[in-house]
Structure formats: structure tokens, C-alpha cells
Design an enzyme around this catalytic site. Structure first.
Site, mmCIF file in Angstrom:
data_model
loop_
_atom_site.group_PDB
_atom_site.id
_atom_site.type_symbol
_atom_site.label_atom_id
_atom_site.label_comp_id
_atom_site.label_asym_id
_atom_site.label_seq_id
_atom_site.Cartn_x
_atom_site.Cartn_y
_atom_site.Cartn_z
ATOM 1 N N ASN A 16 6.055 -2.466 1.097
ATOM 2 C CA ASN A 16 5.288 -3.573 1.669
ATOM 3 C C ASN A 16 3.785 -3.331 1.705
ATOM 4 O OD1 ASN A 16 5.319 -1.668 3.684
ATOM 5 N ND2 ASN A 16 5.849 -3.082 5.322
ATOM 6 N N CYS A 17 3.306 -2.295 1.041
ATOM 7 C CA CYS A 17 1.881 -1.966 0.985
ATOM 8 C C CYS A 17 1.231 -2.739 -0.165
ATOM 9 C CB CYS A 17 1.745 -0.463 0.789
ATOM 10 S SG CYS A 17 0.123 0.080 0.269
ATOM 11 N N ASP A 18 0.065 -3.341 0.078
ATOM 12 C CA ASP A 18 -0.623 -4.111 -0.959
ATOM 13 C C ASP A 18 -0.985 -3.248 -2.173
ATOM 14 O OD1 ASP A 18 -0.443 -6.454 0.482
ATOM 15 O OD2 ASP A 18 -2.464 -6.288 1.334
#
Length: 125
Positions: A16-18
Site C-alpha cells: 500500500n506504499c505509493d
């Protein structure tokens, strides 16, 4: 040239990290074969952090710009040395810059499309 599963690019991070999303999109767009490993799963950080530290250094691994760093107490962020940094990254895996991509020879910390192109193009026909 990559010849077997042991040589497959291993990409460590959290989905879920950009920055992870950018790296995964780049790898997919360039048809790079990789194995994604969520380092929040039990044992991943403990098993790999000593090697990553040896190969890249704790200063490159420790993410002091992210939200987790800002959530730490002033005491936890003060006088960080190698031992303290490794303990913090073990306790809080999201303090590790993302992604950590291991080619088997090179360790790529964070995402930089030019560096990925330079390091990963060798495995392409």
C-alpha cells in the site's frame, strides 16, 4: 542474464506504499520478472536486515522522511547509530525505505526509474 529462480529479482516492501506502487508499475511495464515479499510478515526483516545493512548501510535503509519516523518519540529519534537504527527497523519495518530490490548482486533501495533501467536491463534479451 537471469537463469533461475535463485537469480530472480526479489522486491521487499509493503503493497500500500505509493513508492512501491510506482516500482511495481515500472517492473510490470518493463516485463521484469520479480517476486514480491511483504517485509511486514514475520521473520522477513530479522532474516534480511543484517545482510541489507552490510550491503547498503543503515543510513540508506532508514527512512527518516516517512510517517513512521515522525510518529516516533523524540527520544527514539535522538542519537541514532547503527545499533539503534537496526533495532528500530526491526521493531518498525515501515522505517525501511521502500522498496528494497535485491538482484542477487545489487541492492536497490527506494525507487529510481533510471537506476532500475540501468541495473535491470541486463537481464532482458
Amino acid at each position: 542474464m537471469k537463469t533461475g529462480k535463485q537469480d530472480m529479482l526479489k522486491v521487499y516492501g509493503i503493497k500500500n506504499c505509493d513508492t512501491m506502487k510506482k516500482a511495481i508499475a515500472w517492473l510490470d511495464a518493463h516485463e521484469v520478472i520479480y517476486e514480491f515479499i511483504d517485509y511486514k510478515k514475520a521473520g522477513v526483516v530479522q532474516n534480511h536486515l543484517p545482510d541489507w545493512n552490510r550491503r547498503a548501510g543503515w543510513q540508506r535503509l532508514l527512512n527518516t522522511k516517512g510517517m513512521m519516523w515522525k510518529r516516533l518519540s523524540d527520544e527514539e529519534r535522538t542519537d541514532v547509530d547503527e545499533s539503534r537504527a537496526l533495532a528500530l527497523m526491526t521493531d518498525y519495518p515501515t522505517l525501511i525505505k521502500r522498496p528494497v530490490a535485491d538482484t542477487g548482486g545489487t541492492l536497490l533501495i527506494g525507487f529510481d526509474d533510471e537506476r532500475y533501467a540501468q541495473e535491470l536491463k541486463r537481464g532482458r534479451p
